[in-house]
Scaffold this motif. Structure first.
Motif, PDB file in Angstrom:
ATOM      1  N   GLY A 239       0.881  -1.192  -0.078  1.00 24.57           N
ATOM      2  CA  GLY A 239      -0.129  -0.084   0.127  1.00 24.57           C
ATOM      3  C   GLY A 239       0.989   1.228   0.180  1.00 24.57           C
ATOM      4  N   GLY A 240       0.390   2.344   0.675  1.00 22.03           N
ATOM      5  CA  GLY A 240       1.019   3.602   0.643  1.00 22.03           C
ATOM      6  C   GLY A 240       1.109   4.486  -0.558  1.00 22.03           C
ATOM      7  N   ALA A 241       0.234   4.050  -1.315  1.00 25.71           N
ATOM      8  CA  ALA A 241       0.185   4.768  -2.812  1.00 25.71           C
ATOM      9  C   ALA A 241       0.110   6.574  -2.664  1.00 25.71           C
ATOM     10  CB  ALA A 241      -0.675   4.257  -3.724  1.00 25.71           C
ATOM     11  N   ARG A 242      -0.165   6.993  -3.612  1.00 28.16           N
ATOM     12  CA  ARG A 242      -0.274   8.469  -3.753  1.00 28.16           C
ATOM     13  C   ARG A 242      -1.424   8.452  -4.697  1.00 28.16           C
ATOM     14  NH1 ARG A 242       3.183  13.933  -3.703  1.00 28.16           N
ATOM     15  NH2 ARG A 242       1.728  15.281  -3.067  1.00 28.16           N
ATOM     16  N   MET A 243      -2.647   8.423  -4.446  1.00 25.41           N
ATOM     17  CA  MET A 243      -3.816   8.169  -5.401  1.00 25.41           C
ATOM     18  C   MET A 243      -4.056   9.818  -5.900  1.00 25.41           C
ATOM     19  SD  MET A 243      -4.199   5.093  -4.902  1.00 25.41           S
ATOM     20  CE  MET A 243      -5.669   4.939  -6.025  1.00 25.41           C
ATOM     21  N   PHE A 244      -3.918  10.617  -5.208  1.00 24.32           N
ATOM     22  CA  PHE A 244      -4.089  12.049  -5.822  1.00 24.32           C
ATOM     23  C   PHE A 244      -2.973  13.091  -5.458  1.00 24.32           C
ATOM     24  CE2 PHE A 244      -8.495  10.536  -4.605  1.00 24.32           C
ATOM     25  CZ  PHE A 244      -9.053  10.446  -5.829  1.00 24.32           C
ATOM     26  N   GLN A 245      -3.046  13.965  -6.166  1.00 24.39           N
ATOM     27  CA  GLN A 245      -1.940  15.064  -5.892  1.00 24.39           C
ATOM     28  C   GLN A 245      -2.683  16.286  -5.168  1.00 24.39           C
ATOM     29  OE1 GLN A 245       1.300  15.068  -6.553  1.00 24.39           O
ATOM     30  NE2 GLN A 245       1.558  13.770  -8.401  1.00 24.39           N
ATOM     31  N   PHE A 246      -2.523  16.564  -3.822  1.00 23.30           N
ATOM     32  CA  PHE A 246      -3.253  17.455  -3.086  1.00 23.30           C
ATOM     33  C   PHE A 246      -2.404  18.629  -2.876  1.00 23.30           C
ATOM     34  CE2 PHE A 246      -5.352  13.331  -1.516  1.00 23.30           C
ATOM     35  CZ  PHE A 246      -6.448  13.962  -2.030  1.00 23.30           C
ATOM     36  N   THR A 247      -2.968  19.625  -3.244  1.00 26.16           N
ATOM     37  CA  THR A 247      -2.117  20.997  -3.137  1.00 26.16           C
ATOM     38  C   THR A 247      -1.594  21.419  -1.361  1.00 26.16           C
ATOM     39  OG1 THR A 247      -4.040  22.501  -2.938  1.00 26.16           O
ATOM     40  CG2 THR A 247      -2.930  21.974  -4.888  1.00 26.16           C
ATOM     41  N   MET A 248      -2.620  20.913  -0.515  1.00 27.98           N
ATOM     42  CA  MET A 248      -2.037  21.692   0.929  1.00 27.98           C
ATOM     43  C   MET A 248      -1.934  20.519   1.754  1.00 27.98           C
ATOM     44  SD  MET A 248      -5.062  24.647   0.879  1.00 27.98           S
ATOM     45  CE  MET A 248      -4.454  25.214   2.246  1.00 27.98           C
ATOM     46  N   VAL A 249      -1.832  19.293   1.480  1.00 25.76           N
ATOM     47  CA  VAL A 249      -1.455  18.237   2.510  1.00 25.76           C
ATOM     48  C   VAL A 249      -0.273  17.468   2.229  1.00 25.76           C
ATOM     49  CG1 VAL A 249      -3.689  18.169   3.632  1.00 25.76           C
ATOM     50  CG2 VAL A 249      -3.366  17.072   1.337  1.00 25.76           C
ATOM     51  N   ASP A 250       0.335  16.818   3.235  1.00 22.04           N
ATOM     52  CA  ASP A 250       1.430  15.783   2.751  1.00 22.04           C
ATOM     53  C   ASP A 250       0.894  14.554   1.949  1.00 22.04           C
ATOM     54  OD1 ASP A 250       2.984  17.358   4.061  1.00 22.04           O
ATOM     55  OD2 ASP A 250       2.956  16.194   6.028  1.00 22.04           O
ATOM     56  N   ASP A 251       1.997  13.870   1.599  1.00 18.27           N
ATOM     57  CA  ASP A 251       1.813  12.532   0.778  1.00 18.27           C
ATOM     58  C   ASP A 251       1.730  11.503   2.019  1.00 18.27           C
ATOM     59  OD1 ASP A 251       1.907  10.013  -0.469  1.00 18.27           O
ATOM     60  OD2 ASP A 251       3.894  10.542  -1.680  1.00 18.27           O
ATOM     61  N   ILE A 252       0.520  11.152   2.478  1.00 11.14           N
ATOM     62  CA  ILE A 252       0.164  10.271   3.615  1.00 11.14           C
ATOM     63  C   ILE A 252       0.627   8.795   3.292  1.00 11.14           C
ATOM     64  CG2 ILE A 252      -1.525   9.068   4.989  1.00 11.14           C
ATOM     65  CD1 ILE A 252      -3.046  11.905   5.048  1.00 11.14           C
ATOM     66  N   GLY A 253       0.383   8.630   2.135  1.00 11.32           N
ATOM     67  CA  GLY A 253       1.007   7.124   1.727  1.00 11.32           C
ATOM     68  C   GLY A 253       2.501   7.323   2.177  1.00 11.32           C
ATOM     69  N   ARG A 254       3.327   8.029   1.588  1.00 12.44           N
ATOM     70  CA  ARG A 254       4.769   8.053   1.808  1.00 12.44           C
ATOM     71  C   ARG A 254       4.989   8.110   3.495  1.00 12.44           C
ATOM     72  NH1 ARG A 254       8.091  11.581   2.890  1.00 12.44           N
ATOM     73  NH2 ARG A 254       6.560  13.296   2.270  1.00 12.44           N
ATOM     74  N   ARG A 255       4.282   8.932   4.064  1.00 16.65           N
ATOM     75  CA  ARG A 255       4.804   8.914   5.603  1.00 16.65           C
ATOM     76  C   ARG A 255       4.262   7.554   6.270  1.00 16.65           C
ATOM     77  NH1 ARG A 255       1.107  13.379   7.479  1.00 16.65           N
ATOM     78  NH2 ARG A 255       2.206  12.783   9.521  1.00 16.65           N
ATOM     79  N   ASN A 256       3.317   6.906   5.772  1.00 16.43           N
ATOM     80  CA  ASN A 256       2.998   5.661   6.318  1.00 16.43           C
ATOM     81  C   ASN A 256       4.093   4.604   5.805  1.00 16.43           C
ATOM     82  OD1 ASN A 256       0.236   6.178   7.387  1.00 16.43           O
ATOM     83  ND2 ASN A 256      -0.515   5.360   5.498  1.00 16.43           N
ATOM     84  N   ILE A 257       4.425   4.638   4.784  1.00 11.60           N
ATOM     85  CA  ILE A 257       5.593   3.836   4.253  1.00 11.60           C
ATOM     86  C   ILE A 257       6.874   3.772   5.424  1.00 11.60           C
ATOM     87  CG2 ILE A 257       7.419   2.919   2.676  1.00 11.60           C
ATOM     88  CD1 ILE A 257       4.867   3.961   0.705  1.00 11.60           C
ATOM     89  N   GLU A 258       7.307   5.288   5.524  1.00 11.83           N
ATOM     90  CA  GLU A 258       8.540   5.607   6.137  1.00 11.83           C
ATOM     91  C   GLU A 258       8.234   5.082   7.825  1.00 11.83           C
ATOM     92  OE1 GLU A 258       8.933   9.579   5.318  1.00 11.83           O
ATOM     93  OE2 GLU A 258       9.851   9.245   3.316  1.00 11.83           O
ATOM     94  N   GLU A 259       6.833   5.470   8.091  1.00 14.75           N
ATOM     95  CA  GLU A 259       6.850   5.144   9.935  1.00 14.75           C
ATOM     96  C   GLU A 259       6.771   3.728   9.997  1.00 14.75           C
ATOM     97  OE1 GLU A 259       6.343   7.531  12.234  1.00 14.75           O
ATOM     98  OE2 GLU A 259       6.508   5.665  13.522  1.00 14.75           O
ATOM     99  N   LEU A 260       6.267   2.964   9.172  1.00 12.57           N
ATOM    100  CA  LEU A 260       6.318   1.672   9.206  1.00 12.57           C
ATOM    101  C   LEU A 260       7.524   0.981   9.146  1.00 12.57           C
ATOM    102  CD1 LEU A 260       2.761   0.498   7.840  1.00 12.57           C
ATOM    103  CD2 LEU A 260       3.780   0.035  10.048  1.00 12.57           C
ATOM    104  N   ARG A 261       8.270   1.288   8.005  1.00 13.05           N
ATOM    105  CA  ARG A 261       9.870   0.713   7.901  1.00 13.05           C
ATOM    106  C   ARG A 261      10.597   1.060   9.227  1.00 13.05           C
ATOM    107  NH1 ARG A 261      10.826   2.959   1.801  1.00 13.05           N
ATOM    108  NH2 ARG A 261       9.899   0.853   0.631  1.00 13.05           N
ATOM    109  N   GLY A 262      10.553   2.339   9.853  1.00 16.76           N
ATOM    110  CA  GLY A 262      11.182   2.609  11.033  1.00 16.76           C
ATOM    111  C   GLY A 262      10.718   1.775  12.158  1.00 16.76           C
ATOM    112  N   SER A 263       9.472   1.751  12.319  1.00 16.19           N
ATOM    113  CA  SER A 263       8.924   1.136  13.507  1.00 16.19           C
ATOM    114  C   SER A 263       9.554  -0.409  13.174  1.00 16.19           C
ATOM    115  CB  SER A 263       7.193   1.253  13.277  1.00 16.19           C
ATOM    116  OG  SER A 263       6.770   0.880  14.433  1.00 16.19           O
ATOM    117  N   LEU A 264       9.226  -1.022  12.307  1.00 14.25           N
ATOM    118  CA  LEU A 264       9.634  -2.578  11.893  1.00 14.25           C
ATOM    119  C   LEU A 264      11.180  -2.723  12.234  1.00 14.25           C
ATOM    120  CD1 LEU A 264       7.639  -3.354   8.785  1.00 14.25           C
ATOM    121  CD2 LEU A 264       7.418  -4.454  11.298  1.00 14.25           C
ATOM    122  N   HIS A 265      11.957  -1.748  11.866  1.00 14.60           N
ATOM    123  CA  HIS A 265      13.456  -1.678  12.276  1.00 14.60           C
ATOM    124  C   HIS A 265      13.753  -1.715  13.648  1.00 14.60           C
ATOM    125  CE1 HIS A 265      17.573  -1.068  11.419  1.00 14.60           C
ATOM    126  NE2 HIS A 265      17.602  -0.027  12.172  1.00 14.60           N
TER     127      HIS A 265
END
Lengths: 171, 184
Positions: free
Chosen positions: A92-118
């Motif tokens: 998962g962790g895709a970027r389905m839309f390009q929003f102008t005023m919010v972060d890429d939540i998919g990318r942040r989810n991926i980074e958080e989980l990789r860190g948490s699993l590590h």
């Protein structure tokens, strides 16, 4: 039969149980953690990297948030004497839309989980993350096979052969 | 300015705007599209994700992000077969994916503007939509990603103004969603 795991939900199970499915993962992540010794596995449908209410250390919904989900699932597995020799699969962790005023939540989810699993010492043995496409993840608690489907493509097996639950005797 | 808490109070106005959007769609494809149902509700993220039924069914979403006094997201959602039909009606050819994408974006612009202009004129305020994004993917993946952005927290209810339009034979249905947000 297949058991759907909705947003923020989780399962812990053993060989012999029905397949679990996380449908339509966009920016969300489907996380599987499995034990090589007991073949107990756990899954969570993670929505956000962390609880937006910073004051609350414990959201009461640990499977919703990447930061809480990993220690929570490991703890659940510990209760089944299955917290050693673990591996993880995430989808998962895709970027389905390009929003102008919010972060890429998919990318942040991926980074958080990789860190948490590590931090938890759990290696990721397979992943299908990021990009612009939604995914559906199926997990078979009996065979240890994760299968991912993307619109317009054939389904794809994710679990490496070396990690599949071979020679498991089901109840 | 319709902030989420005021949505119910302005229901008649919104229904007028949705009718206007339906008329615009009808004119564009030279075929009458009538509203089937309109709902103004708040939904949990889980409810919103399954708004259109099965989460892994393929759909085409045309999304406009709206800035100005009227802030929110407007989405037109159709089945892929209907998207192909619309493209044929608009440009007479489906062979070029880029052209099809562009035609659907233009449809989103025109139908979305009909809705937004009606509301903006009624409140004498400004609605400035971004260029449309056209995405073909799983309904659940698209709606959950949109819902997560719209809800401040996953526990928040999402205000949704929803209507669907269908042609005479009810062969095709277009769903229109307006997700009003508090202005930032």
């Amino acid at each position: 039969m297949s058991n759907s795991i909705g947003l923020g939900e989780y399962r812990v199970g053993h060989p012999g149980m029905d397949e679990w499915t996380m449908h339509g993962l966009g920016s969300c992540i489907g996380l599987i953690i499995a034990c090589r010794k007991t073949y107990i596995s756990a899954a969570a449908h993670i929505v956000l990297p962390m609880n937006p209410s910073a004051q609350e250390q414990n959201s009461g919904q640990p499977a919703r948030y990447g930061r809480e989900a990993v220690p929570f699932l490991i703890n659940e597995m510990k209760e089944k004497r299955s917290a050693e020799d673990l591996f993880a699969i995430m989808v998962g962790g895709a970027r389905m839309f390009q929003f102008t005023m919010v972060d890429d939540i998919g990318r942040r989810n991926i980074e958080e989980l990789r860190g948490s699993l590590h931090r938890a010492g759990v290696p990721i043995v397979a992943e299908d993350v990021g990009g612009r496409k939604g995914r559906t993840l199926r997990w078979n608690p009996t065979t240890g096979m994760a299968v991912v489907t993307v619109v317009g493509t054939e389904e794809r097996e994710l679990t490496p052969v070396s990690e599949q639950f071979i020679n498991v005797v089901t109840e | 300015m319709p902030a989420p808490n005021n949505v119910r109070r302005i229901a008649p106005l919104l229904e007028g705007a949705l009718t206007c959007a339906g008329d615009s769609l009808s004119r564009l494809v030279s075929e009458v599209f009538s509203p089937l149902e309109t709902d103004i509700a708040t939904q949990s993220l889980a409810e919103f994700t399954t708004l259109l039924g099965k989460e892994d069914q393929p759909v085409v979403v045309i999304l406009l992000e709206v800035h100005g006094d009227l802030y929110g997201f407007l989405a037109i959602i159709v089945a892929p077969q209907f998207a192909e039909y619309l493209t044929e009606r608009l440009i007479g050819d489906n062979s070029s994916p880029d052209m099809a994408q562009s035609a659907l974006g233009e449809l989103g612009n025109i139908v979305g503007s009909a809705f937004l202009n009606y509301v903006a004129d009624s409140f004498d305020c400004v609605a400035a939509p971004t260029p449309p994004q056209v995405v073909h993917d799983m309904a659940g993946a698209l709606l959950s990603s949109l819902g997560v952005h719209v809800a401040s927290t996953p526990d928040d209810d999402i205000p949704v103004i929803y209507t669907s339009f269908s042609n005479k034979e009810k062969a095709f249905t277009a769903n229109l969603l307006w997700l009003p947000q508090e202005s930032s």
